[in-house]
Design a protein around this motif. Structure first.
Motif, PDB file in Angstrom:
ATOM      1  N   ILE B1136      32.509   5.165   5.992  1.00 16.57           N
ATOM      2  CA  ILE B1136      32.661   3.877   6.668  1.00 16.57           C
ATOM      3  C   ILE B1136      33.539   3.006   5.794  1.00 16.57           C
ATOM      4  CG2 ILE B1136      31.453   1.888   7.578  1.00 16.57           C
ATOM      5  CD1 ILE B1136      28.944   3.562   7.675  1.00 16.57           C
ATOM      6  N   TRP B1170      23.755   3.061  -6.412  1.00 14.51           N
ATOM      7  CA  TRP B1170      23.557   1.662  -6.750  1.00 14.51           C
ATOM      8  C   TRP B1170      23.856   1.392  -8.210  1.00 14.51           C
ATOM      9  CZ3 TRP B1170      18.236   0.680  -3.973  1.00 14.51           C
ATOM     10  CH2 TRP B1170      18.469   0.652  -2.602  1.00 14.51           C
ATOM     11  N   VAL B1178      29.514  -0.527  -2.838  1.00 14.60           N
ATOM     12  CA  VAL B1178      28.216  -0.117  -2.330  1.00 14.60           C
ATOM     13  C   VAL B1178      27.909  -0.713  -0.970  1.00 14.60           C
ATOM     14  CG1 VAL B1178      27.208   0.351  -4.570  1.00 14.60           C
ATOM     15  CG2 VAL B1178      27.132  -1.952  -3.636  1.00 14.60           C
ATOM     16  N   ARG B1179      28.760  -1.594  -0.457  1.00 16.66           N
ATOM     17  CA  ARG B1179      28.510  -2.083   0.894  1.00 16.66           C
ATOM     18  C   ARG B1179      28.701  -0.995   1.929  1.00 16.66           C
ATOM     19  NH1 ARG B1179      32.715  -6.592   1.578  1.00 16.66           N
ATOM     20  NH2 ARG B1179      33.950  -4.896   0.705  1.00 16.66           N
ATOM     21  N   TYR B1180      29.426   0.041   1.581  1.00 18.43           N
ATOM     22  CA  TYR B1180      29.776   1.069   2.547  1.00 18.43           C
ATOM     23  C   TYR B1180      29.052   2.386   2.292  1.00 18.43           C
ATOM     24  CZ  TYR B1180      33.575  -2.061   3.705  1.00 18.43           C
ATOM     25  OH  TYR B1180      34.304  -3.139   4.084  1.00 18.43           O
ATOM     26  N   ILE B1181      27.961   2.375   1.567  1.00 16.27           N
ATOM     27  CA  ILE B1181      27.209   3.610   1.375  1.00 16.27           C
ATOM     28  C   ILE B1181      26.696   4.073   2.719  1.00 16.27           C
ATOM     29  CG2 ILE B1181      25.109   4.576   0.394  1.00 16.27           C
ATOM     30  CD1 ILE B1181      25.499   2.849  -2.009  1.00 16.27           C
ATOM     31  N   TYR B1182      26.824   5.365   2.961  1.00 19.36           N
ATOM     32  CA  TYR B1182      26.381   5.904   4.242  1.00 19.36           C
ATOM     33  C   TYR B1182      25.772   7.269   3.999  1.00 19.36           C
ATOM     34  CZ  TYR B1182      26.409   7.878   8.883  1.00 19.36           C
ATOM     35  OH  TYR B1182      26.037   8.471  10.049  1.00 19.36           O
ATOM     36  N   MET B1189      17.943   6.333   5.224  1.00 18.94           N
ATOM     37  CA  MET B1189      18.531   5.032   5.527  1.00 18.94           C
ATOM     38  C   MET B1189      17.451   4.047   5.940  1.00 18.94           C
ATOM     39  SD  MET B1189      21.853   5.140   5.097  1.00 18.94           S
ATOM     40  CE  MET B1189      22.652   3.926   6.120  1.00 18.94           C
ATOM     41  N   LEU B1190      16.439   4.531   6.677  1.00 17.25           N
ATOM     42  CA  LEU B1190      15.360   3.646   7.103  1.00 17.25           C
ATOM     43  C   LEU B1190      14.611   3.111   5.898  1.00 17.25           C
ATOM     44  CD1 LEU B1190      13.457   2.593   9.439  1.00 17.25           C
ATOM     45  CD2 LEU B1190      12.160   4.655   9.055  1.00 17.25           C
ATOM     46  N   ALA B1192      15.604   2.840   2.770  1.00 22.40           N
ATOM     47  CA  ALA B1192      16.396   2.061   1.825  1.00 22.40           C
ATOM     48  C   ALA B1192      16.922   0.776   2.437  1.00 22.40           C
ATOM     49  CB  ALA B1192      17.553   2.898   1.298  1.00 22.40           C
ATOM     50  N   TYR B1193      17.333   0.811   3.691  1.00 26.17           N
ATOM     51  CA  TYR B1193      18.030  -0.333   4.270  1.00 26.17           C
ATOM     52  C   TYR B1193      17.345  -0.929   5.476  1.00 26.17           C
ATOM     53  CZ  TYR B1193      21.972   0.671   1.284  1.00 26.17           C
ATOM     54  OH  TYR B1193      22.779   0.867   0.206  1.00 26.17           O
ATOM     55  N   ALA B1197      19.540  -0.526  10.047  1.00 24.91           N
ATOM     56  CA  ALA B1197      20.508   0.413   9.493  1.00 24.91           C
ATOM     57  C   ALA B1197      20.234   1.817   9.995  1.00 24.91           C
ATOM     58  CB  ALA B1197      20.464   0.367   7.972  1.00 24.91           C
ATOM     59  N   GLU B1200      21.727   2.051  13.402  1.00 24.33           N
ATOM     60  CA  GLU B1200      23.174   2.232  13.353  1.00 24.33           C
ATOM     61  C   GLU B1200      23.530   3.654  12.968  1.00 24.33           C
ATOM     62  OE1 GLU B1200      24.488  -1.414  14.657  1.00 24.33           O
ATOM     63  OE2 GLU B1200      25.757   0.222  13.965  1.00 24.33           O
ATOM     64  N   ARG B1204      25.822   6.267  15.149  1.00 22.53           N
ATOM     65  CA  ARG B1204      26.996   6.993  14.676  1.00 22.53           C
ATOM     66  C   ARG B1204      26.855   8.479  14.907  1.00 22.53           C
ATOM     67  NH1 ARG B1204      30.576   4.583  11.120  1.00 22.53           N
ATOM     68  NH2 ARG B1204      31.020   6.607  10.211  1.00 22.53           N
TER      69      ARG B1204
END
Lengths: 183, 1288
Positions: B1136, B1170, B1178-1182, B1189-1190, B1192-1193, B1197, B1200, B1204
């Motif tokens: 991303i 991190w 790190v804004r674009y870690i995917y 993802m659930l 951590a974010y 997220a 999303e 994707r």
């Protein structure tokens, strides 16, 4: 994080400095005691305590409690911990007169709300919540849910029953609004 | 479905589940069964009788629905379905004090809570002791947690076993025997034995899977309910459909695209009830065998079938009658072809009864379609899509004749075939002409096609239009005139007629056939045109003008006009092809001689690639001279030692071969090298225009077949190293790996036939679609544009973020206006408004003001909003399941099997995310773009990666320090630093220090573990002579030293600091224990590393194996769970990136993305990224691990991430409860509010017992529940009702 929650944290000495200033003042391995601070907000106060690297026991919790001054106006306590906490210590925390929140220091490495996949969050007041339920003819349980243990809920310190307004941006529409209720 | 003259006075509103009490059973039972012989002498049973009417309900034998009986059990027995419930309670009861195992006070609190909940006072129950409960189930669940001891008296219970060990006859037999035993006052042991038999029979009756003992009896009640053949899925969800027929389908190009040809055999039997008295009377008089007439009439007493020929009927009663007339032209029927994958699988067609036919006939447009050229792109831009997914090789289709007015109106206006141009899930068109029509269109639209006056008129007439539409003819009557650009005249005439009365339009769009296809013909065409007509040349054939959008005709004039055009064009091209003809010959396949020779030379050069790729594979330079035998041995050694090496070599070989065959002469062979030029080559015309086949087929016939793949890889090797027995082992030529340089035109070598793979993976897409359908079937759009579940829960606040339905048309909604007072949608979305402004600026709409244009866009937007009641959940599940099943079927058609591997992979991805979201997925990855000018590497590096060779020498006996001992010398040579893997940034000093201290320590620890196992054999030698005894003592001393060293090794694990600090601490610790070291000499100099070990009295040691094992485990660098790391660019699909300012969300161009590096790792560990915040953005870690993802974010997220990977509505549904809810029977189905959905999906018996136990109620809101009861579904047109106006 405190600023996102609405606390008046802009002018505070411990929060405003940049990374280099912070390192020069506290050195690379700061003493946890010197990092404690209080932040006022409207009618209540939040206390942030950094706990040392040892295992947190019952005695440690009592020690922290005794150190806190001005308990009358304190509504919230945030413990930033590095290691485990025993079950007896957790029970003691529940008996405190104010709300206690425990955060691991590893979780504060990165601000998760800055991630690109994160939408914009706004917390609704009670009046706004009632207007939303009336507009869509809903019960509270019919809204999409967000768990209380969710990372975002813990970040903003949300309580059960609160509603969050979520604004996505995407290619189809610039803004897409949805809501979630904390359960 | 016989229409009844009586109106219904009751309807089912709610279905509640519970258990029946004894009195209720006795009251509803008709007879008490005591005799095991169920069939009496007079052919009567308890259940049915040959009498005229039933004694119980008074109805005739046909209409009697049968009645219940009951068996009085002599002694009570357990119900095996609910046996777990009392068993759980019993296990939590103390047998000593006859009370629950909990404290008495706690029991009272729970009882009080339950009473409050029953009264509806939930709040007070919650506040009691701060216990949060929402249901009585949770109260009981917490209370019945298992405890070992009674909290009252501390006694322990004995163990309770649950033996579950029937059938109707057996139950009855055992019951009678037990009764006899009681009457005779037999031995109590016999009574108990019969009682046990009765219990076992009851168990067998219910579920013979769990009952032990007999296995060969008939199925139990549970089996009748479960699975596809069970009562729920076959009888309650499946319905008997009357007024239906089924037959093989055949094509008929002269039918309209929305028509269906019905043979007379079906027309004589399908019937309907209209309301025309005169027609009905004549229909009866005609008799059943004449068409059209009637087949039956019915009154209150009976249904009379008409005689074959007309007779005077003597029935003179004046009571009202219902007459069933035959199916006739103009009626509407529903047609369906299984599997029903998406909405267009069921379409309504207008009937044409075709005399003399025996099959159901329809137009090609309803079946498979391919892409088209020229003027078709004008109206119907296409992909490989279809409505019925049927061909005409024996497929069958079901036809149903709807009976009531609402169904017929819905079929005419909504389900009509003309309305199914657009796929509801993606908006792509799915209906068009195919194959021969494409070829005919291409031929007709060539510049050198000229038509005479008679031909022109004949074509127009055959396409169904009259000559009155002609307005552009200039020639004289009776005189033969060659006209240029006939195709334009033809289409213009046709369009004028079809769209008469409506405004015209302008269209521009590129055609499918490339311009160079007609290169030579254009030159000739020019000369020819100049000679005959001397007119100006018009735009090229490859350029067309389209204004507005791709579906312009359907959009502007409606679906029926589009259908008419499709039918007219179909007839036009059929007639033209009958005039012109079209055939293929061998000339079309041959290449010119010079090109053919070049082709062979280039293909032969592919053989050399194999050698160079394999040399590179085993790291041998090209300049080195090596014979083939040594090469093969090295290949074998490499492949056997490392499994992944096969994949690496496969990838290299495939890339090289593809680049060779895609360049040079082969690139343009099929356009420049064929014997027949492009314009006249029929094969080329077919493949280029998309009528049939593709360039791949042409290439395989005329050029070469290329690389064959099995399961997505090159042909695998057997254990012997061969791919086929005719090749030598470890052969490195491309031919042995499945690369075929032969072609079909001149035959293949025999052994290459064995490379073809026609096996298709067993697909699970059907089950995937069923899971999705059951989970999502309740979702629909409500009147406030939200998407809601059956219980009113909101899933999406706007359907698809903008509320738009892609199949709504401007044509049919021109009366709608934007309601600005609506609180839900009162203006255009911002993005759409921005696009409208940009468009108006670019196009420079001189004749339209900006405000008018914006108003036009608003009108378009409002007319495209989704209708309330739309079942969007079904559409979402179809959009995922239908392509998967399609690809399954397509996979069987071709052994050019790259599609097979893609299909399997897609199914794996879908199943992983939607149904089996385990905590640890098999192929997790994590990506993040790097900051500007930064680079970093993350990978495990072990000592084994840098060791080149290892040698061990032993000095068996020597004297050192007054002791007899053995000395082992280990010498290791390391690779030079430039030969390290590219990703390592280790320097020479790093490995020297690390090897010197830590590696030696680990080697000694490994040795200790090995030597301890050796000591177990020492005990047998203790009785030997004194010399051995002395050695034993020495061993014990060394053992204690090993223990100390182990503790020291354990302490080292706690260190997480860098190597330097570790070394510093190590030096301190090593000093006091130095006298215990077995390593007496360590030297690290340059690429040379030497260690000397001294052992006293030890048995012989395999030091090489110990050191090798340690080398593989010891890591010089390690980052959590991250396994591999490689540098990629932001162009990859998993990354991303939106530039510096991520809030804009603007798409960066692919060229710009390629300049920015990014990291991709296998394994997910967010903290690692991190901690590298200085180097990574790190804004674009995917990550593709949704659960990670659930955690951590957060839930948004995770949503999303699902979007994707899969789709929008599925993502909202799976996360609307705050977590990550799966789409299988343990996921969201278990939480459904509808009991029938759960029963119809899986494990029906389990859900029935649960519903009855808790007294649950189904409100009949979901489609499954309403179908089970036999009611219309509350979706789509079922959202509303018609109410009759009654005058009393």
């Amino acid at each position: 994080m405190l600023q996102d929650r609405g606390y008046d944290a802009i002018q505070h000495a411990n929060i405003s400095p940049s990374l280099t200033e912070f390192c020069s003042r506290f050195s690379q391995n700061p003493n946890p005691q010197t990092l404690d601070f209080c932040v006022p907000h409207l009618s209540n106060t939040v206390q942030v305590v950094f706990v040392g690297p040892k295992e947190i026991r019952k005695g440690t919790v009592n020690e922290i409690c005794s150190q806190i001054a001005d308990k009358g106006s304190l509504k919230w306590l945030i413990l930033v911990v590095k290691s485990k906490m025993t079950s007896f210590a957790k029970k003691d925390l529940e008996n405190f007169p104010f709300k206690v929140e425990t955060i691991k220091i590893d979780d504060l490495l990165v601000n998760i709300t800055k991630h690109v996949l994160q939408p914009k969050y706004e917390i609704l007041t009670d009046d706004e919540k009632q207007a939303l339920l009336t507009k869509h003819n809903l019960d509270e349980k019919q809204l999409p849910h967000m768990l209380k243990t969710d990372t975002i809920a813990r970040y903003y310190g949300l309580e059960k029953g609160q509603v969050v307004k979520i604004t996505h941006s995407g290619p189809v529409v610039n803004f897409d609004v949805s809501y979630r209720c904390v359960v | 479905m016989v229409l009844s003259t009586e109106g219904a006075t009751n309807s089912v509103e709610v279905v509640a589940f519970s258990f029946l009490t004894d009195d209720e059973i006795r009251r509803s039972s008709r007879v008490k069964i005591t005799n095991p012989i169920l069939i009496f002498n007079l052919s009567c049973t308890y259940f049915t009788c040959l009498e005229l009417s039933c004694k119980s309900c008074g109805q005739t034998t046909k209409h009697c629905p049968d009645h219940f009986g009951h068996i009085e059990l002599v002694s009570p027995v357990y119900n095996p379905l609910t046996f777990n419930i009392p068993s759980n309670i019993l296990q939590r009861t103390c047998f000593s004090c006859h009370h629950f195992q909990s404290l008495r006070k706690e029991v009272d609190i729970r009882a009080f809570q339950l009473e409050l909940i029953m009264k509806g006072d939930i709040i007070m129950a919650k506040n009691l002791e701060s216990i949060i409960t929402e249901k009585s189930n949770s109260v009981l669940r917490k209370f019945l947690t298992k405890k070992h001891k009674c909290q009252e008296c501390g006694a322990e219970n004995p163990r309770i076993s649950k033996p579950t060990f029937g059938w109707f006859y057996m139950v009855l037999q055992c019951n009678i025997s037990l009764g006899d035993a009681h009457l005779n006052k037999s031995d109590p042991s016999k009574v108990l034995s019969w009682w046990m038999d009765l219990q076992q029979s009851v168990n067998m009756l219910f579920d013979n899977k769990t009952a032990s003992g007999k296995r060969d009896v008939a199925t139990g009640i549970c089996r009748l309910l479960e699975k596809k053949e069970g009562i729920f899925r076959q009888k309650m969800m499946g319905k008997m459909v009357y007024f239906a027929c089924r037959s093989v389908i055949s094509p008929d190009p002269y039918l309209a695209v929305n028509e269906i040809g019905i043979p007379p055999y079906f027309a004589l039997r399908l019937s309907v009830t209209p309301w025309n008295v005169v027609k009905l009377r004549n229909a009866i008089l005609n008799g059943a065998e004449s068409h059209p007439s009637a087949s039956h009439y019915a009154d209150k007493v009976s249904i009379v079938k008409l005689p074959p020929k007309g007779k005077e009927i003597s029935d003179h009663e004046f009571e009202g009658k219902v007459v069933y007339r035959h199916l006739k032209d103009g009626d509407v029927v529903l047609a369906n072809r299984q599997p029903t994958l998406h909405k267009p699988s069921i379409m309504a067609h207008i009937v044409r009864v075709l005399k003399g036919e025996k099959t159901v006939r329809m137009h090609y447009a309803n079946c498979r379609v391919t892409t088209v050229n020229n003027f078709f792109v004008l109206f119907f831009p296409l992909r490989d899509l279809c409505t019925y997914n049927a061909d005409f090789d024996g497929d069958e289709i079901n036809v149903h004749f709807p009976q009531d007015e609402i169904s017929r109106a819905e079929a005419y206006n909504i389900v009509n075939a003309n309305n199914q141009y657009v796929k509801p899930t993606s908006g792509d068109p799915i209906r068009a002409l195919i194959q021969d029509h494409i070829v005919s269109a291409a031929l007709l639209t060539k510049k050198d096609t000229f038509l005479s006056y008679e031909e022109f008129n004949q074509l127009l007439y055959s396409s169904g239009v009259s000559m009155a539409g002609l307005g552009s003819f200039y020639g004289k009557h009776g005189q033969k005139v060659f006209m240029s650009n006939s195709e334009s005249e033809m289409f213009l005439a046709l369009l004028y007629y079809i769209t008469r009365g409506s405004p015209s339009f302008t269209v521009e769009k590129n055609a499918k056939i490339p311009s160079n296809f007609f290169k030579t013909r254009i030159r000739k065409g020019k000369r020819y045109t100049q000679d005959t007509s001397k007119k100006k040349e018009k735009p090229d054939e490859d350029k067309l003008l389209i204004y507005k959008n791709d579906l312009v005709l359907q959009e502007l004039y409606g679906s029926n006009v589009a259908g008419n055009l499709l039918s007219a064009l179909s007839r036009l091209f059929t007639t033209f092809l009958q005039m012109h003809g079209f055939t293929c010959g061998v000339d079309d396949l041959m290449l010119t001689e010079g090109k053919d020779v070049e082709r062979m030379n280039q293909l032969n050069s592919c053989e050399i690639i194999g050698n160079s790729v394999h040399r590179e594979f085993i790291r041998v330079k090209n300049s080195d001279n090596i014979d083939s035998v040594t090469l093969q041995l090295n290949i074998e050694k490499k492949i056997r030692s490392n499994g992944e090496a096969t994949l690496t070599s496969d990838r290299k070989m495939t890339n090289k071969l593809n680049s060779t065959t895609s360049s040079g002469i082969l690139k343009e062979l099929l356009s420049e090298g064929i014997l027949q030029p492009s314009g006249k080559n029929c094969i080329s015309l077919m493949t280029t225009s998309g009528a049939k086949g593709s360039m791949v087929n042409f290439q395989q016939i005329s050029s070469h077949l290329g690389q064959q793949e099995l399961e997505g890889k090159r042909v695998p090797r057997m254990v012997s190293g061969k791919t086929l027995p005719c090749f030598p082992p470890w052969d490195c030529s491309p031919r042995a790996g499945g690369f075929i340089i032969d072609r079909f035109l001149t035959a293949l070598h025999p052994q290459e036939y064995y490379f073809f793979d026609t096996a298709v993976k067993t697909s699970r897409s059907g089950y995937l679609q069923r899971c999705l359908m059951k989970n999502l079937e309740c979702l629909k759009v409500c009147y406030d544009h939200t998407v809601r579940d059956a219980d009113g829960s909101i899933i999406q606040f706007h359907y698809g973020e903008d509320g738009v339905d892609n199949k709504e048309l401007v044509y049919s909604n021109y009366c709608r206006q934007l309601d600005r007072s609506s609180p839900y949608i009162n203006k255009l979305p911002d993005a759409l408004e921005g696009k409208a402004e940009k468009f108006s600026k670019q196009r420079n709409l001189g004749s339209m003001e900006h405000a008018d244009f914006v108003r036009l866009i608003e009108h378009k937007y409002v007319s495209c909003l989704t209708q309330p009641g739309e079942p969007v959940g079904v559409l979402a599940s179809q959009s995922v399941g239908e392509p998967a099943t399609q690809m399954t079927e397509r996979g069987e058609e071709s052994s050019y099997s790259k599609s097979n591997s893609k299909m399997s992979f897609l199914l794996i991805v879908l199943t992983k995310i939607l149904m089996a979201a385990a905590r640890d997925i098999k192929t997790p990855f994590m990506t993040c773009p790097l900051r500007h000018e930064k680079s970093i590497n993350l990978k495990k590096i072990t000592v084994a990666d840098i060791i080149k060779s290892m040698k061990v020498s032993v000095v068996p006996v020597t004297v050192l320090g007054g002791q007899i001992c053995s000395i082992y010398k280990l010498v290791m040579k390391l690779y030079k630093s430039k030969q390290y893997p590219e990703y390592t940034d280790i320097t020479l000093e790093d490995w020297e220090e690390t090897l010197r201290v830590n590696f030696v320590r680990d080697s000694e620890d490994a040795h200790d573990n090995g030597s301890e196992s050796e000591k177990k054999g020492q005990s047998n030698d203790e009785d030997d002579d004194g010399v051995v005894v002395e050695d034993t003592e020495g061993n014990e001393d060394l053992g204690s030293d090993a223990q100390k060293r182990k503790l020291q090794g354990t302490d080292e694990v706690d260190y997480e600091d860098g190597p330097e600090e570790e070394t510093h601490d190590e030096k301190k610790k090593s000093e006091p224990t130095k006298r215990y070291d077995w390593a007496i000499f360590v030297e690290a100099k340059g690429m040379h590393f030497e260690i000397h070990f001294r052992f006293t009295g030890e048995p012989h040691i395999l030091l090489t194996q110990i050191v090798q094992r340690t080398a593989k485990k010891f890591c010089l660098q390690n980052f959590g769970k991250v396994g591999e790391c490689k540098a990629i660019t932001c162009k990859e699909s998993g990354v991303i990136y939106y530039g510096k300012d991520d809030r804009k969300g603007d798409e960066i161009s692919a060229f710009e993305k390629e300049e920015i590096p990014a990291l991709q790792t296998s394994g997910v560990h967010f903290k690692t990224f991190w901690e590298l915040e200085d180097d990574l953005d790190v804004r674009y870690i995917y990550s593709n691990n949704v659960l990670a993802m659930l955690n951590a974010y957060g839930v948004e997220a995770a949503r999303e991430t699902i979007i994707r990977e899969v789709q929008n509505l599925n993502a909202d549904f799976m996360t609307h409860s705050g977590g990550y809810c799966l789409m299988n029977r343990t996921g969201s189905i278990a939480d459904s509010t509808s009991l029938f959905i759960k029963m119809c999906f899986e494990t029906a018996a389990k859900f029935i017992v649960e519903a009855a136990y808790h007294g649950q109620v189904d409100n009949l809101e979901t489609p499954s529940a309403r179908i089970c009861i036999g009611l219309p579904v509350k979706m789509g047109t079922g959202c509303h009702d018609l109410i009759q106006k009654l005058e009393i």
